[in-house]
Enzyme design. Structure first.
Site, PDB file in Angstrom:
ATOM      1  N   ASP A 290       0.821  -1.214   0.000  1.00  0.00           N
ATOM      2  CA  ASP A 290       0.000   0.000   0.000  1.00  0.00           C
ATOM      3  C   ASP A 290       0.858   1.268   0.000  1.00  0.00           C
ATOM      4  OD1 ASP A 290      -2.493   1.349   0.143  1.00  0.00           O
ATOM      5  OD2 ASP A 290      -2.340   1.538   2.321  1.00  0.00           O
TER       6      ASP A 290
ATOM      7  N   HIS B 258       4.297   5.434  -2.460  1.00  0.00           N
ATOM      8  CA  HIS B 258       4.451   6.714  -1.755  1.00  0.00           C
ATOM      9  C   HIS B 258       5.859   6.895  -1.167  1.00  0.00           C
ATOM     10  CE1 HIS B 258       0.279   7.082  -2.379  1.00  0.00           C
ATOM     11  NE2 HIS B 258      -0.161   6.458  -1.311  1.00  0.00           N
TER      12      HIS B 258
END
Ligand code: BG6
Length: 542
Positions: free
Chosen positions: A290, A295
């Protein structure tokens, strides 16, 4: 604050709205650059307005559209950055009228404005400008008929100049079918359209190297790379975009930004929230997939890239791609996974809705990453992210090497703490520098002090959901903040050995909800004599 702190230097705070030099030491804040903005909702667009286009949102009834895309569009309207020739077409399964769709979005927008805008309510003139350009199409994402109707609706926007953006605000399983249908309907053919045709794809872009390659290959049979805008919403954050400004617009940092002077870098994205109703998605994904190869690797690229020669999209993306390619493939021993158990901040992950009671999905991941290049060889980059941790904090802490101690040997000083520059992304926005000074008094004592720059002290903070720049850039054809196929694949390649370990699944260690992560993550850094920066070294912000 570190325990040896006995003084704090604040870097020149001034009134939030000040655009002049603040009191105290002079720090000049440049006045906002003259922007040739449009005349607002009802007037002609200014030089800075994005070109006209039809923005087609697949997943028009979803959370992303409500919470982020429409508020971002509204903010762009308020700023006069959208053209009169804009049309927003919402596509979703299930027939409903355009009015009912718009009403729903209006309600969410009012909620957003009540929470985040200084006015406390949405400006109705701006909303109406947007609302009258919105159309809803109910239809299946796999049906050719849906795309025929989309085509007709785009064609009806004569002022749109044939330009269209297809925004895939849908679950990843729809990425391939939607792009395929767009291709088959001729909607991606720029020659036939006489305007640009772009596809925006949300995260997750694949869930390992093989699936990312497969997805890239699939969409690139229907569109070329320049038409694909892969979003990582971290790049929409002002504070992330500012990393390049801090690094390359100041003479102070770049000379020391290398292995000779930097000891280690810590990149943290800690959250206090749990899975917040996303149990079904999260239990299949986990913290590592995730957050890490997307990110956190984006932050890594921003902090580690070589200076580009210009802000041209390909130049910047080439430099970022070099970082992704330089990441040494992670090994199992470089990674620690954790899952929150019951603790001061709440219940155990396994008892969350839609999470398997015996789930072994990680809600925390830490990794030690090395870059195999001349600038960074030997410098560890420690990355960590997790849900239900002690504080919400996204930041990059760059720790410099210790200085020689020789001249302090015969003084009461017994140690010198290393300098740390912290680039603060969220929720604090700014930078912080920890350094040493002499404590006032007749003997040589060392005090660790902290100089803090906070955006809100110098700039007026706009109500911003983080998608404004991304949407605006996409309309203008600026791909700088979007990810290229090669970078995405290089990132997945770097973690593939951990996602598909040869020696069985990696252990997942418990940590208390509200804590700072599993003890095993501390051991990961202790190997090299390092320690995580405390998550709660300052008062919490509201
Ligand atoms: C998303 C993840 O991409 O980023 C979420 O799927 C995570 O699990 C979120 O909470 C964090 O983003 P931000 O902007 O809130 O820090």
């Amino acid at each position: 604050m570190p325990s040896d702190t006995n003084a704090t230097i604040e870097a020149n705070p001034s009134a939030a709205s000040s655009s002049s030099a603040a009191s105290g030491a002079k720090v000049l804040v440049a006045p906002p650059a003259a922007t040739a903005r449009g005349d607002g909702p009802c007037g002609p667009a200014g030089d800075c307005a994005a070109p006209p286009c039809s923005l087609v949102i697949f997943g028009a009834g979803g959370d992303l559209t409500k919470r982020l895309l429409v508020p971002a569009l509204y903010n762009l309207v308020v700023d006069g950055l959208l053209d009169n020739g804009l049309q927003v077409i919402g596509v979703n399964r299930g027939e409903r009228g355009t009015d009912s769709w718009r009403d729903d979005l209006h309600t969410s927008l009012q909620q957003f404005a009540a929470e985040r805008s200084s006015a406390g309510k949405a400006d109705e003139k701006s909303w109406n400008w947007l609302a009258q350009r919105m159309h809803y199409i109910g239809g299946d994402f796999a049906s050719a008929d849906t795309f025929e109707r989309v085509k007709q609706q785009i064609a009806s926007n004569k002022a749109g100049c044939g330009n269209a953006i297809f925004y895939l605000a849908v679950g990843e399983r729809f990425f391939k079918p939607v792009v395929e249908q767009l291709g088959k309907a001729g909607l991606l053919d720029e020659n036939a359209a006489g305007g640009f045709r772009r596809v925006v794809i949300e995260k997750p872009f694949g869930n390992d190297l093989a699936s990312a390659r497969d997805l890239n290959a699939h969409i690139l049979t229907y569109a070329n790379e320049q038409q694909i805008y892969r979003i990582d919403h971290f790049l929409g954050k002002e504070t992330v975009q500012s990393i390049l400004a801090v690094r390359f617009a100041n003479a102070l940092f770049e000379p020391v930004w290398r292995r000779e002077y930097i000891d280690s870098v810590q990149i943290t994205a800690s959250e206090t929230l749990g899975v917040e109703g996303r149990g079904a998605f999260y239990d299949n994904t986990g913290a590592f997939r995730d957050m890490l190869p997307n990110h956190l690797f984006q932050l890594l690229a921003m902090v580690a890239m070589e200076p580009p020669t210009s802000f041209d999209a390909e130049t910047v993306r080439d430099k970022k791609a070099e970082v992704s390619a330089a990441i040494q493939p992670l090994r199992a021993e470089d990674v620690v996974l954790g899952q929150y158990a019951q603790g001061p901040a709440g219940v155990a992950y396994r008892t969350e809705p839609n999470v398997a009671p015996d789930s072994t999905t990680e809600t925390y991941a830490a990794a030690c990453v090395h870059l195999d290049n001349w600038r960074w060889a030997g410098v560890p980059f420690y990355l960590r992210t997790g849900k239900r941790l002690a504080t919400r904090r996204t930041e990059i802490a760059v720790q410099l090497k210790r200085v020689p101690f020789l001249m302090f040997r015969d003084t009461p000083v017994d140690s010198l703490t290393p300098n740390v520059l912290t680039l603060r992304i969220d929720p604090a926005h700014g930078t912080r520098f920890d350094f040493n000074v002499k404590v006032p008094g007749p003997t040589m004592k060392m005090g660790r002090v902290r100089s803090t720059f906070d955006y809100k002290d110098f700039f007026k903070e706009e109500a911003n959901v983080g998608y404004e720049t991304l949407l605006y850039d996409c309309m203008r054809g600026d791909e700088t903040l979007f990810q290229r196929a090669d970078s995405i694949e290089a990132s997945w390649a770097a973690v593939d050995g951990v996602l598909h370990p040869k020696d069985g699944a990696l252990p997942v260690h418990d940590y208390a909800a509200g804590g700072s992560g599993p003890a095993e993550a501390d051991a990961l850094l202790a190997r090299t004599g390092h320690a995580w920066r405390p998550l709660d070294d300052e008062p919490k912000r509201s």
